[in-house]
Design a protein around this motif. Structure first.
Motif, PDB file in Angstrom:
ATOM      1  N   ARG A   7       0.834  -1.197   0.000  1.00 24.49           N
ATOM      2  CA  ARG A   7       0.000   0.000   0.000  1.00 24.49           C
ATOM      3  C   ARG A   7       0.867   1.245   0.000  1.00 24.49           C
ATOM      4  O   ARG A   7       1.913   1.280   0.634  1.00 24.49           O
ATOM      5  CB  ARG A   7      -0.876  -0.014   1.255  1.00 24.49           C
ATOM      6  N   TRP A   9       0.407   5.754  -0.029  1.00 28.23           N
ATOM      7  CA  TRP A   9      -0.438   6.944   0.001  1.00 28.23           C
ATOM      8  C   TRP A   9       0.445   8.140  -0.285  1.00 28.23           C
ATOM      9  O   TRP A   9       1.597   8.183   0.146  1.00 28.23           O
ATOM     10  CB  TRP A   9      -1.101   7.113   1.363  1.00 28.23           C
ATOM     11  N   TRP A  44      -4.102  10.651  -2.966  1.00 27.92           N
ATOM     12  CA  TRP A  44      -4.535   9.334  -3.405  1.00 27.92           C
ATOM     13  C   TRP A  44      -3.899   8.227  -2.581  1.00 27.92           C
ATOM     14  O   TRP A  44      -2.888   8.417  -1.927  1.00 27.92           O
ATOM     15  CB  TRP A  44      -4.182   9.124  -4.876  1.00 27.92           C
ATOM     16  N   GLU A  45      -4.531   7.053  -2.636  1.00 26.00           N
ATOM     17  CA  GLU A  45      -3.968   5.854  -2.022  1.00 26.00           C
ATOM     18  C   GLU A  45      -4.100   4.710  -3.017  1.00 26.00           C
ATOM     19  O   GLU A  45      -5.092   4.628  -3.740  1.00 26.00           O
ATOM     20  CB  GLU A  45      -4.707   5.462  -0.742  1.00 26.00           C
ATOM     21  N   GLU A  47      -3.449   0.340  -3.346  1.00 22.52           N
ATOM     22  CA  GLU A  47      -3.131  -0.920  -2.683  1.00 22.52           C
ATOM     23  C   GLU A  47      -3.098  -2.025  -3.734  1.00 22.52           C
ATOM     24  O   GLU A  47      -3.983  -2.110  -4.583  1.00 22.52           O
ATOM     25  CB  GLU A  47      -4.171  -1.264  -1.622  1.00 22.52           C
ATOM     26  N   ARG A  99     -12.245   9.497   4.110  1.00 22.13           N
ATOM     27  CA  ARG A  99     -11.199   8.497   4.139  1.00 22.13           C
ATOM     28  C   ARG A  99     -11.415   7.393   5.171  1.00 22.13           C
ATOM     29  O   ARG A  99     -11.102   6.245   4.909  1.00 22.13           O
ATOM     30  CB  ARG A  99      -9.878   9.217   4.441  1.00 22.13           C
ATOM     31  N   VAL A 103     -10.179   3.210   4.375  1.00 27.43           N
ATOM     32  CA  VAL A 103      -8.730   3.017   4.535  1.00 27.43           C
ATOM     33  C   VAL A 103      -8.343   1.573   4.790  1.00 27.43           C
ATOM     34  O   VAL A 103      -7.431   1.055   4.199  1.00 27.43           O
ATOM     35  CB  VAL A 103      -8.159   3.946   5.632  1.00 27.43           C
TER      36      VAL A 103
END
Length: 108
Positions: A7, A9, A44-45, A47, A99, A103
């Motif tokens: 992951r 971020w 942004w994130e 994964e 968020r 998450v």
């Protein structure tokens, strides 16, 4: 940059080309097993699961996600899930608090 599993971020700001305008191209690109991300000034994130499946969440700005099956833009308030060999799928974030609701909720 490449992300094979795990992951990340980040907040990426658009790069000015002449001090006043923003370049048209991506300020950052990330390759994953399922798709390539073109990050365009955003919060942004991303994964990548054990099987290479990808989830990208955009809180501000835009991220373009593409592979051999297609390309879509993910804008603020939306997320995309993509599995290796499949076209990217866009969804809209729901629930209060932004968020906090997503998450740690995606199981891959």
């Amino acid at each position: 940059m490449k992300l094979a599993k795990g992951r990340a971020w980040s907040q990426a700001r658009p790069r000015p080309s002449d001090g006043t305008a923003v370049k048209a191209g991506p300020s950052l690109a990330m390759e994953t097993p399922a798709a390539t991300l073109s990050i365009r000034g955003t919060d942004w994130e991303v994964e990548v699961g054990e099987d290479g499946a990808l989830q990208v969440v955009v809180l501000s700005g835009r991220v373009d996600v593409g592979n051999e099956k297609g390309e879509v833009s993910v804008v603020a308030g939306a997320y995309k899930q993509t599995r290796v060999g499949e076209a990217p799928q866009e969804r809209v974030l729901g629930g209060p608090g932004g968020r906090g609701g997503w998450v740690s909720s995606w199981g891959g």
